[in-house]
Design a protein around this motif. Structure first.
Motif, PDB file in Angstrom:
ATOM      1  N   GLY A  50       0.833  -1.186   0.000  1.00 39.81           N
ATOM      2  CA  GLY A  50       0.000   0.000   0.000  1.00 39.81           C
ATOM      3  C   GLY A  50       0.869   1.238   0.000  1.00 39.81           C
ATOM      4  N   ILE A  51       0.298   2.344  -0.502  1.00 41.08           N
ATOM      5  CA  ILE A  51       1.038   3.589  -0.587  1.00 41.08           C
ATOM      6  C   ILE A  51       0.109   4.753  -0.323  1.00 41.08           C
ATOM      7  CG2 ILE A  51       0.702   3.770  -3.095  1.00 41.08           C
ATOM      8  CD1 ILE A  51       3.595   4.894  -3.222  1.00 41.08           C
ATOM      9  N   GLY A  52       0.587   5.730   0.429  1.00 38.63           N
ATOM     10  CA  GLY A  52      -0.197   6.906   0.722  1.00 38.63           C
ATOM     11  C   GLY A  52      -0.244   7.855  -0.464  1.00 38.63           C
ATOM     12  N   TRP A  53      -1.061   8.913  -0.340  1.00 41.17           N
ATOM     13  CA  TRP A  53      -1.260   9.833  -1.461  1.00 41.17           C
ATOM     14  C   TRP A  53       0.027  10.531  -1.859  1.00 41.17           C
ATOM     15  CZ3 TRP A  53      -0.158  14.982  -0.967  1.00 41.17           C
ATOM     16  CH2 TRP A  53      -0.002  15.456   0.353  1.00 41.17           C
ATOM     17  N   SER A  54       0.910  10.770  -0.908  1.00 41.24           N
ATOM     18  CA  SER A  54       2.147  11.486  -1.212  1.00 41.24           C
ATOM     19  C   SER A  54       3.316  10.552  -1.468  1.00 41.24           C
ATOM     20  CB  SER A  54       2.515  12.415  -0.059  1.00 41.24           C
ATOM     21  OG  SER A  54       2.902  11.649   1.077  1.00 41.24           O
ATOM     22  N   ALA A  55       3.088   9.262  -1.355  1.00 36.45           N
ATOM     23  CA  ALA A  55       4.129   8.240  -1.535  1.00 36.45           C
ATOM     24  C   ALA A  55       5.142   8.219  -0.406  1.00 36.45           C
ATOM     25  CB  ALA A  55       4.847   8.393  -2.877  1.00 36.45           C
ATOM     26  N   SER A  56       4.944   9.026   0.615  1.00 30.92           N
ATOM     27  CA  SER A  56       5.885   9.015   1.735  1.00 30.92           C
ATOM     28  C   SER A  56       5.646   7.853   2.678  1.00 30.92           C
ATOM     29  CB  SER A  56       5.781  10.334   2.513  1.00 30.92           C
ATOM     30  OG  SER A  56       4.484  10.477   3.050  1.00 30.92           O
TER      31      SER A  56
END
Length: 123
Positions: A50-56
């Motif tokens: 999984g990845i957040g909206w900002s890719a952080s």
């Protein structure tokens, strides 16, 4: 409504690599958390990455940690899954999924799903 279309699956030998892509239709793609899941025959769908909206923020299942990498390009409305050192146990249909908010490991947390792409790893 968000439409997701996966591509990049195929047949590969053990130890090989594949890169999956998931193209999203949403103009607000950058605000969605994205996930990759997989489902092998006779098994339940399981979280892969999984990845957040900002890719952080990224999450991985223990079974793929160190071998798979999730990334995203918000300018292209696309999320990727780079899969290296593939094993026969990675054989499954791989699904892309999206949700608002933070990424999650649970299938039921995601609102939007693609049709899936088959990955087959031969021994």
């Amino acid at each position: 409504q968000v439409q997701l279309v996966e591509s990049g699956g195929g047949l590969v030998q053990a130890g090989g690599s594949l890169r999956l892509s998931c193209a999203a239709s949403a103009r607000t793609f950058g605000s969605y958390a994205m996930g990759w899941f997989r489902q092998a025959p006779g098994k339940e769908r399981e979280f892969v990455a999984g990845i957040g909206w900002s890719a952080s923020v990224t999450y991985y299942a223990d079974s793929v940690k160190g071998r798979f990498t999730i990334s995203r390009d918000n300018a292209k409305n696309t999320v990727y899954l780079q899969m290296n050192s593939l094993k026969p146990g990675d054989t499954a249909i791989y699904y892309c999924a999206g949700k608002r908010g933070i990424p999650h490991r649970t299938v039921n947390e995601y609102d939007y799903w693609g049709q899936g792409t088959q990955v087959t790893v031969s021994s």
